[in-house]
Structure formats: structure tokens, C-alpha cells
Write an enzyme that holds these catalytic residues in place. Structure first.
Site, short mmCIF file in Angstrom:
data_model
loop_
_atom_site.label_atom_id
_atom_site.label_comp_id
_atom_site.label_asym_id
_atom_site.label_seq_id
_atom_site.Cartn_x
_atom_site.Cartn_y
_atom_site.Cartn_z
N HIS A 294 0.70 -1.24 -0.03
CA HIS A 294 0.13 0.04 -0.13
C HIS A 294 1.04 1.22 0.03
O HIS A 294 0.54 2.33 0.77
CB HIS A 294 -0.92 0.03 1.28
CG HIS A 294 -2.01 -1.07 1.25
ND1 HIS A 294 -2.67 -1.52 2.35
CD2 HIS A 294 -2.23 -1.84 0.17
CE1 HIS A 294 -3.43 -2.48 1.94
NE2 HIS A 294 -3.37 -2.68 0.69
C1 LIG Z 1 -0.37 -7.48 -4.71
C2 LIG Z 1 -1.14 -6.20 -4.37
C3 LIG Z 1 -2.56 -6.40 -3.78
C4 LIG Z 1 -3.25 -5.33 -3.46
N1 LIG Z 1 -4.36 -5.69 -2.85
C5 LIG Z 1 -5.00 -4.41 -2.27
C6 LIG Z 1 -6.32 -4.52 -1.81
O1 LIG Z 1 -6.87 -5.85 -1.54
N2 LIG Z 1 -7.26 -3.50 -1.73
C7 LIG Z 1 -6.60 -2.31 -1.74
O2 LIG Z 1 -7.31 -1.20 -1.46
N3 LIG Z 1 -5.48 -2.17 -2.57
C8 LIG Z 1 -4.58 -3.16 -2.80
N4 LIG Z 1 -3.45 -2.94 -3.54
C9 LIG Z 1 -2.99 -1.66 -3.46
C10 LIG Z 1 -3.65 -0.94 -4.64
O3 LIG Z 1 -3.57 -1.98 -5.78
C11 LIG Z 1 -2.77 0.28 -4.95
O4 LIG Z 1 -3.25 1.25 -3.76
C12 LIG Z 1 -3.40 0.88 -6.16
O5 LIG Z 1 -3.28 0.14 -7.32
C13 LIG Z 1 -2.48 2.14 -6.66
O6 LIG Z 1 -2.86 2.91 -7.48
P1 LIG Z 1 -1.82 3.77 -8.58
O7 LIG Z 1 -2.46 4.22 -9.64
O8 LIG Z 1 -1.31 4.72 -7.81
O9 LIG Z 1 -0.61 2.85 -9.03
P2 LIG Z 1 -0.79 1.50 -9.81
O10 LIG Z 1 -2.11 0.79 -9.57
O11 LIG Z 1 0.26 0.52 -9.37
O12 LIG Z 1 -0.72 1.78 -11.32
C14 LIG Z 1 0.58 2.16 -12.07
C15 LIG Z 1 0.80 1.76 -13.35
O13 LIG Z 1 1.73 2.47 -13.89
C16 LIG Z 1 2.37 1.46 -14.76
N5 LIG Z 1 3.79 1.95 -14.86
C17 LIG Z 1 4.71 2.36 -13.92
N6 LIG Z 1 5.64 2.76 -14.38
C18 LIG Z 1 5.56 3.00 -15.80
C19 LIG Z 1 6.41 3.53 -16.73
N7 LIG Z 1 7.78 4.01 -16.38
N8 LIG Z 1 5.76 3.70 -18.07
C20 LIG Z 1 4.65 2.84 -18.13
N9 LIG Z 1 3.94 2.53 -17.15
C21 LIG Z 1 4.40 2.44 -15.79
C22 LIG Z 1 2.14 0.50 -13.75
O14 LIG Z 1 2.84 -0.87 -14.65
C23 LIG Z 1 0.95 0.23 -13.40
O15 LIG Z 1 0.10 -0.10 -14.21
C24 LIG Z 1 -2.60 -4.15 -3.68
C25 LIG Z 1 -1.47 -3.87 -4.23
C26 LIG Z 1 -0.50 -5.01 -4.66
C27 LIG Z 1 0.59 -4.76 -5.47
#
Ligand SMILES: Cc1cc2nc3c(=O)[nH]c(=O)nc-3n(C[C@H](O)[C@H](O)[C@H](O)COP(=O)(O)OP(=O)(O)OC[C@H]3O[C@@H](n4cnc5c(N)ncnc54)[C@H](O)[C@@H]3O)c2cc1C
Length: 364
Positions: A294
């Protein structure tokens, strides 16, 4: 298992909370899930897939953003690696959503970040923002694992974890700071755990959980080239208050695991194990702590000199044409899980970017 784990919690004095999203998180609850038609309703299914046919949406898969293109404080596009070929994409506005570990990395690779630290890794600073990569926060787990010998433990209805609780590690705290979770499988600490665990396949786990950490970590770069890895230092349990809270949570998990409601599986605690007394849990917690995945906070929104993003416009301070809308902009980690708060950030950013009133957003 779902019913019995809730009963076990109640047998130790916990109160059942039918809806921890009602305003008070405290108590033991059935975990709320994003499930529709028996499948997880993730952001791809909920938001993007229904728009695939729209003419104004192009998705480039297997495309890695290497750095932002900047012309005198104006972001003009992105340099990408598109399936092995490096090229550029021009845009009058770039919205960065790479997540709490990769968004600060991309900024720093573009010369946006703490100028002195960028110079140390031979990157020319373009825009000095000392807060980029700082303030890394996460939720942390430490498992209490019970073996059930030859008896398999039934899985939950839809997920291996269906019950959790929010509790105060110290009754004088204003809000809960721990979130123990029940899993109907043994979750041996692996991956990044300091001490890797293993054991029998039949069993269940109560994860001690720290959800309001005081420790702060950081993301930095190891060198100027795209292939030089970023360095993630979570600084986990660097504050004694965090150790104390996680120890209290593990202690509570041990107690719940011994409750009468779970006795039909004749559980035997194997981690921390009977040889570790409640007073000796600090070493165990330090050796078994793992991430709850997280991570937040590394491009913190705010108005002070170490903040990165403006809270009302989502723009990166001091630059034109660059917004961030992901978990990296949270100033402080929420007590609950981070997926829904990140979606809320994205919905609000979308409303601001298209100039529509925030209350006009509807959930899919
Ligand atoms: C294994 C796991 C289980 C989880 N389970 C839960 C849960 O049950 N409940 C909950 O509330 N939260 C959960 N989380 C946390 C939740 O997934 C995150 O808080 C949320 O996805 C964050 O969203 P974000 O958009 O900030 O980042 P992310 O969802 O990580 O999205 C970032 C995206 O950017 C892409 N990216 C990164 N760098 C680059 C680059 N240089 N070029 C192109 N693309 C790039 C990545 O591939 C990814 O697709 C979990 C996380 C993980 C890893």
C-alpha cells in the site's frame, strides 16, 4: 471459516462492526470487496474497458515511459520505449499515474526532484523539488500462523481473506492504528521478509497489521541511465512506536487464534511459535515484517516547500503541463486500504481536468 473467525474475535471481546465504511472503522468486520458477477471489479473493467471503442482513447501496451520532455518549465511530452524502440509522444498536458514507486522515479529521471541528490547521480536538475521521492509510507504485516495438522481449512466464499478488524494498539489513541486480517491459508513470510518462513500446507493465518505508521521511507535513483534501478528504502519500523503497535497487533492475533470458535481445527501456533513469549515479540516482528503493498506519499500534495502537487489542480508545483493523479500524492497513508482512495483521487483529478463539478462524478 469466515463466520468462525468473526466469532473468535467476538470471544476475545471485540465488537462486530457491520460497516467499517460507515464513519467508524473500529471493530471486527466482513471485508468489503470490489466484486461484480463473481469477478473482481478492478479499474480496468470499471472505467477503461467500457471506453475502448471511443475515438479519443488510444492505449499503447508494452510501452515504458523513460522520461518527461520539458522545455523551460513546460512539459511537452514523454520519451517512451515502445516495444524496444525509443520514441517521443507530444502532448500539451501529461497526467502521470505510475504509482507511488514509479511516479517519483519518472520525475527524477526527467530532472525533477531534489537538485542536490540528482547531481549526485549525474542527472542535470531541471526543476528543484526537494519532496520528490520522500515521505514514502506503507502498511505493514507480521503473520501469526497456526497449523491444523491433517485438517484442511475451508476457503472463504470468494477470497482467502474475508474478515478483518481495526483496533487501537493503545486504548488512549484517538483512532485505530492496527488492522489484523484473517487468512484461511498459512501465509509464511517470504519475498522481502528479513527471515523467510516455511511450514505445513494446512493452516490459517492472522496477520498483525500496522496501518498508521510513523516511519517514513524514500525512493531515490542509483544512476542516470534508464536501466539504473531505482532504490526503494521503506525505512520500515524505524520508529519505535511502529514496532510497539505491530507487536500489540501480533499479540492480539495470537489471542484470537486461541479462541474457542477456532478449536475445531485444533490449531497449533507455529509462528511466532510457543517458544516466543509475548514479551519477546519485537525480534519476531522485525524479522517477519512484510509489505501490505500500500505504498503512498512520494509526490505529496500540499502547499508547503516540500510538497510536490497542488491539491486543487493536481499540477506539479512550478511546472506547466504536468499533473499527477495516483497514490503518490497522498500526504498521509489512510488507515484503510489504498485502492479506493486512489480511485477517488483519479475521479477528482478527472473532474478538475475536464472542468466539471466534483459532485458530478458517478461511480460505474
Ligand atoms: C499485490 C497487491 C495487492 C493489493 N491488494 C489491495 C487490496 O486488496 N485492496 C486495496 O485497497 N489495495 C490493494 N493494493 C494496493 C492498490 O493496488 C494500490 O494502492 C493502487 O493500485 C495504487 O494505484 P496507483 O494508480 O497509484 O498505482 P498502480 O495501480 O501501481 O498503477 C501504476 C501503473 O503505472 C504503470 N507504470 C509504472 N511505471 C511506468 C512507466 N515508466 N511507463 C509506463 N507505465 C508505468 C504500472 O505498470 C501500473 O500499471 C494491492 C497492491 C498490490 C501490489
Amino acid at each position: 471459516m469466515t463466520v468462525r473467525s468473526r466469532t473468535a474475535g467476538e470471544q476475545t471481546g471485540l465488537t462486530y462492526n457491520p460497516d467499517y465504511n460507515s464513519g467508524s472503522v473500529e471493530g471486527i468486520s466482513r471485508i468489503q470487496l470490489n466484486v461484480r458477477d463473481g469477478k473482481r471489479l478492478n479499474t480496468w473493467r470499471a472505467y477503461l474497458k467500457p471506453r475502448l471503442g471511443d475515438g479519443n482513447l488510444t492505449i499503447l501496451t508494452s510501452t515504458h515511459a523513460r522520461r518527461l520532455l520539458i522545455d523551460d518549465k513546460q512539459v511537452t511530452g514523454v520519451e517512451v520505449d515502445f516495444r524496444g524502440r525509443v520514441g517521443t509522444l507530444s502532448a500539451h498536458e501529461v497526467i502521470l499515474t505510475s504509482g507511488a514507486l514509479a511516479s517519483p522515479e519518472l520525475l527524477m529521471r526527467s530532472g525533477i526532484g531534489p537538485a542536490d541528490e540528482l547531481c549526485e547521480v549525474d542527472i542535470d536538475p531541471v526543476h528543484d523539488l526537494p519532496g520528490v521521492g520522500k515521505n514514502l509510507q506503507d502498511h505493514w504485516l507480521s503473520p501469526v500462523i497456526f497449523t491444523t495438522g491433517s485438517q484442511p481449512v475451508p476457503m472463504g466464499e470468494v477470497a482467502p481473506a474475508e474478515v478483518h478488524l481495526f483496533a487501537k494498539s493503545d486504548p488512549d489513541l484517538p483512532v485505530p492504528d492496527t488492522q489484523p486480517l484473517f487468512f484461511s491459508v498459512p501465509m509464511y513470510a517470504q519475498d522481502s521478509a528479513p527471515n523467510v518462513q516455511s511450514g505445513p500446507v494446512n493452516g490459517f493465518t492472522l496477520q498483525g497489521g500496522l496501518v498508521r505508521p510513523a516511519s517514513r521511507g524514500e525512493v531515490t535513483l542509483s544512476g542516470p541511465n534508464p536501466q539504473d534501478p531505482s532504490l526503494v528504502n521503506p525505512n520500515v519500523l524505524s520508529e519505535q512506536a511502529d514496532v510497539d503497535a505491530l507487536v500489540a497487533s501480533v499479540r492480539q492475533c495470537r489471542e484470537i487464534g486461541r479462541a474457542e470458535a477456532l478449536s475445531r481445527w485444533q490449531p497449533t501456533e507455529i509462528f511466532p511459535g510457543p517458544e516466543v513469549s509475548d514479551d519477546e515479540l519485537e525480534d519476531y516482528v522485525r524479522g517477519s515484517v512484510v509489505t501490505y503493498h500500500h505504498q503512498v506519499g512520494t509526490c505529496r500534495m500540499g502547499q508547503d516547500e516540500t510538497s510536490v502537487v497542488d491539491p486543487s489542480t493536481f499540477k506539479v508545483h512550478g511546472l506547466e503541463g504536468l499533473c499527477i493523479a495516483d497514490a503518490s500524492i497522498m500526504p498521509q497513508i489512510p488507515t484503510g486500504n489504498t485502492n479506493a482512495p486512489t480511485i477517488m483521487i483519479a475521479e477528482r483529478a478527472a473532474a478538475v481536468l475536464v472542468g466539471s463539478p466534483l459532485e458530478g462524478i458517478t461511480t460505474p
